[in-house]
Scaffold this motif. Sequence first.
Motif, PDB file in Angstrom:
ATOM      1  N   UNK A 185       5.059  -8.534 -20.745  1.00 37.63           N
ATOM      2  CA  UNK A 185       5.701  -9.391 -19.763  1.00 37.63           C
ATOM      3  C   UNK A 185       6.997  -8.768 -19.257  1.00 37.63           C
ATOM      4  N   UNK A 186       7.756  -8.107 -20.164  1.00 32.19           N
ATOM      5  CA  UNK A 186       9.007  -7.452 -19.743  1.00 32.19           C
ATOM      6  C   UNK A 186       8.708  -6.308 -18.777  1.00 32.19           C
ATOM      7  N   UNK A 187       7.622  -5.602 -19.036  1.00 33.13           N
ATOM      8  CA  UNK A 187       7.235  -4.510 -18.130  1.00 33.13           C
ATOM      9  C   UNK A 187       6.876  -5.061 -16.756  1.00 33.13           C
ATOM     10  N   UNK A 188       6.113  -6.188 -16.727  1.00 33.10           N
ATOM     11  CA  UNK A 188       5.729  -6.783 -15.447  1.00 33.10           C
ATOM     12  C   UNK A 188       6.955  -7.269 -14.683  1.00 33.10           C
ATOM     13  N   UNK A 189       7.901  -7.880 -15.360  1.00 30.88           N
ATOM     14  CA  UNK A 189       9.098  -8.386 -14.692  1.00 30.88           C
ATOM     15  C   UNK A 189       9.888  -7.256 -14.024  1.00 30.88           C
ATOM     16  N   UNK A 190       9.905  -6.061 -14.645  1.00 31.49           N
ATOM     17  CA  UNK A 190      10.610  -4.937 -14.045  1.00 31.49           C
ATOM     18  C   UNK A 190       9.918  -4.507 -12.743  1.00 31.49           C
ATOM     19  N   UNK A 191       8.552  -4.514 -12.749  1.00 32.26           N
ATOM     20  CA  UNK A 191       7.805  -4.146 -11.537  1.00 32.26           C
ATOM     21  C   UNK A 191       7.992  -5.202 -10.452  1.00 32.26           C
ATOM     22  N   UNK A 192       8.039  -6.477 -10.861  1.00 34.99           N
ATOM     23  CA  UNK A 192       8.253  -7.548  -9.886  1.00 34.99           C
ATOM     24  C   UNK A 192       9.628  -7.416  -9.250  1.00 34.99           C
ATOM     25  N   UNK A 193      10.637  -7.095 -10.076  1.00 32.45           N
ATOM     26  CA  UNK A 193      11.999  -6.995  -9.555  1.00 32.45           C
ATOM     27  C   UNK A 193      12.153  -5.810  -8.600  1.00 32.45           C
ATOM     28  N   UNK A 194      11.507  -4.713  -8.885  1.00 30.65           N
ATOM     29  CA  UNK A 194      11.684  -3.514  -8.054  1.00 30.65           C
ATOM     30  C   UNK A 194      10.834  -3.529  -6.788  1.00 30.65           C
ATOM     31  N   UNK A 195       9.601  -4.025  -6.861  1.00 29.61           N
ATOM     32  CA  UNK A 195       8.683  -3.854  -5.741  1.00 29.61           C
ATOM     33  C   UNK A 195       8.095  -5.166  -5.225  1.00 29.61           C
ATOM     34  N   UNK A 196       8.551  -6.273  -5.777  1.00 35.37           N
ATOM     35  CA  UNK A 196       7.953  -7.555  -5.370  1.00 35.37           C
ATOM     36  C   UNK A 196       6.508  -7.660  -5.775  1.00 35.37           C
ATOM     37  N   UNK A 197       6.168  -7.072  -6.892  1.00 34.16           N
ATOM     38  CA  UNK A 197       4.779  -7.052  -7.334  1.00 34.16           C
ATOM     39  C   UNK A 197       4.320  -8.444  -7.741  1.00 34.16           C
ATOM     40  N   UNK A 198       3.015  -8.668  -7.598  1.00 32.41           N
ATOM     41  CA  UNK A 198       2.381  -9.894  -8.075  1.00 32.41           C
ATOM     42  C   UNK A 198       1.437  -9.522  -9.206  1.00 32.41           C
ATOM     43  N   UNK A 251       0.817  -1.210   0.000  1.00 34.49           N
ATOM     44  CA  UNK A 251       0.000   0.000   0.000  1.00 34.49           C
ATOM     45  C   UNK A 251       0.849   1.256   0.000  1.00 34.49           C
ATOM     46  N   UNK A 252       2.080   1.180   0.538  1.00 35.68           N
ATOM     47  CA  UNK A 252       2.932   2.371   0.623  1.00 35.68           C
ATOM     48  C   UNK A 252       3.766   2.606  -0.623  1.00 35.68           C
ATOM     49  N   UNK A 253       3.630   1.763  -1.648  1.00 42.70           N
ATOM     50  CA  UNK A 253       4.394   1.929  -2.886  1.00 42.70           C
ATOM     51  C   UNK A 253       3.660   2.958  -3.767  1.00 42.70           C
ATOM     52  N   UNK A 254       4.288   4.068  -4.133  1.00 43.94           N
ATOM     53  CA  UNK A 254       3.610   5.054  -4.979  1.00 43.94           C
ATOM     54  C   UNK A 254       3.301   4.508  -6.356  1.00 43.94           C
ATOM     55  N   UNK A 255       2.125   4.804  -6.848  1.00 41.48           N
ATOM     56  CA  UNK A 255       1.739   4.351  -8.180  1.00 41.48           C
ATOM     57  C   UNK A 255       2.676   4.913  -9.240  1.00 41.48           C
ATOM     58  N   UNK A 256       3.195   6.120  -9.002  1.00 43.12           N
ATOM     59  CA  UNK A 256       4.094   6.726  -9.979  1.00 43.12           C
ATOM     60  C   UNK A 256       5.369   5.903 -10.145  1.00 43.12           C
ATOM     61  N   UNK A 257       5.841   5.285  -9.049  1.00 46.39           N
ATOM     62  CA  UNK A 257       7.058   4.466  -9.146  1.00 46.39           C
ATOM     63  C   UNK A 257       6.786   3.189  -9.929  1.00 46.39           C
ATOM     64  N   UNK A 258       5.601   2.620  -9.731  1.00 42.47           N
ATOM     65  CA  UNK A 258       5.234   1.430 -10.492  1.00 42.47           C
ATOM     66  C   UNK A 258       5.126   1.783 -11.976  1.00 42.47           C
ATOM     67  N   UNK A 259       4.544   2.923 -12.268  1.00 42.16           N
ATOM     68  CA  UNK A 259       4.427   3.382 -13.658  1.00 42.16           C
ATOM     69  C   UNK A 259       5.797   3.504 -14.302  1.00 42.16           C
TER      70      UNK A 259
END
Length: 839
Positions: free
Chosen positions: A822-835, A759-767
């Motif tokens: 998929x490459x975009x998702x992998x970058x988000x997973x690597x940076x924020x542990x996204x699912x 919840x504390x991860x800014x949406x802008x960083x995920x973008x």
Amino acid sequence: MNWLADLVPGATELSATKAGDAERLAAELASIGLEEEELFGPEITGPLVVARVLELEPEKHSNGKTVNWCRVDTGEAEPRGIVCGAHNFAAGDLVVAALPGAVLPGDFRIAARKTYGHVSDGMICSARELGLGDDHDGIIVLADLGLSGEAGDDATVLLGLDQHTLDVNVTPDRGYEYSIRGVAREYAGLKGIPFTDPAAVDVPDAASLPDAVAVTLADDAPIHDVPGCDRFAVRIVRGLDATTPTPYWMRHRLLQAGMRSISLIVDVTNYVMLETGQPLHGYDADLLHGGITVRRARSGETLTTLDDKTRTLDPEDLLITDSGGDRILGMAGVMGGADTEVGDDTSAVAIEAAHFEPVTVARTSRRHRLSSEASRRYERGVDHALAPHAAELAVRLLVRYGGGSADDAATDVDERIPAAPVRMALGLPAAIVGVDYSEDDVVRLLEATGTRVEREGDELALTAPSWRQDLVRPVDYVEEVARLGGYSSIPSVLPSARKGTGLTASQRYRRNASNLLADLGITEVLTYPFTSAGRHDDFQLDSDDPRRFNFRLANPIADDQPLMRTSLLATLVDAAVRNIGRGNKDVAVFETGLVTVPVERTVRKAPRYAPGYFPSDDERAAVFDAVPPQPRHLAAVLTGRLDAAGWWGPGRPADAHDAIELTRRLAGVAGVDAIVESADRAPFHPGRCARVTLPSGAEFGYAGELHPKVCESLDLPARTVAFEVNLDVVTAEPSATKDTGVLSTYPAATQDIALIVGRDVPAAHVTEALRDGAGDLLETVHLFDLYEGEQVGEYRKSLAYRLTFRAPDRTLTADEATRARQAAAEQAIARFGAEVRGA
């Protein structure tokens, strides 16, 4: 105009009673830089005559008022009967009567009318009713004015009420024109006719006689190493009758110049100042203790000036004191002290005529907010050769009209330093002005200004006359050649624009940013960049907030706003409050302007240079180094409805998301994608505030809803929103206005993705992570949904994005778009542990 005609007797077309002559004079003076401000003409029409009072009979009426029933001779066959409420006249006096049909100032029409039981066939006039002053206690008695005439004479002519007065605008660099003498000299030069200098009078030789006033010039702290006083003359007149009325001709000229008559002594000093440009001051000589010393003020000293105000003096103030230096007589060039003021019982007056340095007088005048007729002349520059001559003129007038006698001794302390000649190439005027002036023309025109001209080959050695202290550089003399040569002779040439110039990238961005907001219906305003420490408290700023450190102005326009703003919102909110107070409930305003951001807690002193000195590159750099950074900001305040109500619906109020979106669009104008994340910064609501940064990490600004306590403190409506951004950081951004390539005509492929993150991860960083991972095929990233609930777990949130892909040279296949997603998702997973939701 008749005063001007006295000094230019050859100007036969100067008739003060002819409107055409006044208009012609205005046009001629405008051609040499003296522009017309206003033309005052006669305000009285109809019969205004001299009348002799034959008899008067006081009558007391039931209302308790006593009036006089007068029979007056107006030069007609039969006397007229006039009712008059004044009592300062008697039978046999000559007065001024306005007869039926006359119109007095203020459109006051005279007619025969019944009053107090009689038909009053006209009116006996006071000075105020004729526009001759404020005296309304009694009517005009000609003998009291030193005037005479016969019953029936035209009083309009006798009193000079048929004359025109021309008000001209004197530019600050031409202090010598702040007098009839200066204007007459210019006019005579323009017409090529002789000029009668009123100051061309013989003066007694200054001598150290026992009864001469000893004067000491002791300026130990001059500004720019220029002495505050370099000449001081004193003359004494004894045996005066200070109650002697000022002659009418002098009072009338003072009135035409906008000054009221006070007393003979004061009127004489004012008259000589208006005629010559040399300010004078009269002291009661019997109240002077010994000689006079001119010095700078000491810290803590005070002076009660002639306006009965006690002023705390500054060490930079130049003072006139007694011989011991302890008793202050006045502020040099600004105003005298009350201790030695002349009055009705004054029998001996000491006339001071001095030359004070302009900067010293100007700073004292502004420091004490005390502008006088004297200070306005001194700060523009007074003729340094004039002092003893102006004093002599005043002495002669006092002796003539006051019945006194002048002391034989005269004081004239002269410590002037001769100015070195200025060298100018003969061809410089032609080269700069663009007119082919001959060498003889240049010499002739410069000599017409009073300049001493000496030829030295292809150069001229120029020595300015004493009254032209503004002539210090060659270009100053070029200006004189152009002015006296006639501005009309200078051709009008349309300059051609040079190739490759135009708006800079920064200017273009600022213009586009302003146009964006204006096109959205937000009104651009301009506020003064001055604020107060109280505004920091209004904004709830922390005690250590850097925005609380402001530069304080040494001479603020308003005492309650002495600080330079560090934020645009600090002054912009005032514009919003003012509009709301005028009944405008839906306010949307923005401003683009500079803020002052001190980087040091101490003020860095800039070097000072003497007037006329042109600093070198290094010296100018030192001046600019002392100036703190002044970035250009843009701020807006929105309150009430952003979308108006109408038949289409109830409208929509502005909220924090509007302010945030506007900052995004302002960055987008320069082709930069802004990054938005939550923040806590005053004066915004901590839960509805966003920090906006740029891809480089530079802080662009803040946007959101103002804190409720801030709205309450400023009288703004609840939930007012605002933003403030730094425009300068956008144009410095590496990605700003970059070439985005050729627009592709191939179809786009869209892919949606939902990511579960903390919840504390800014949406802008995920973008930003999605953008970095997707590669060059990614065109846009759009967040279209946010979900928080049991399905994603506690302290988690789901962010749904729509990714748009497009290739410049082909139609993308589904597999290519999927791989990029998929490459975009992998970058988000690597940076924020996204699912990846639903994977």
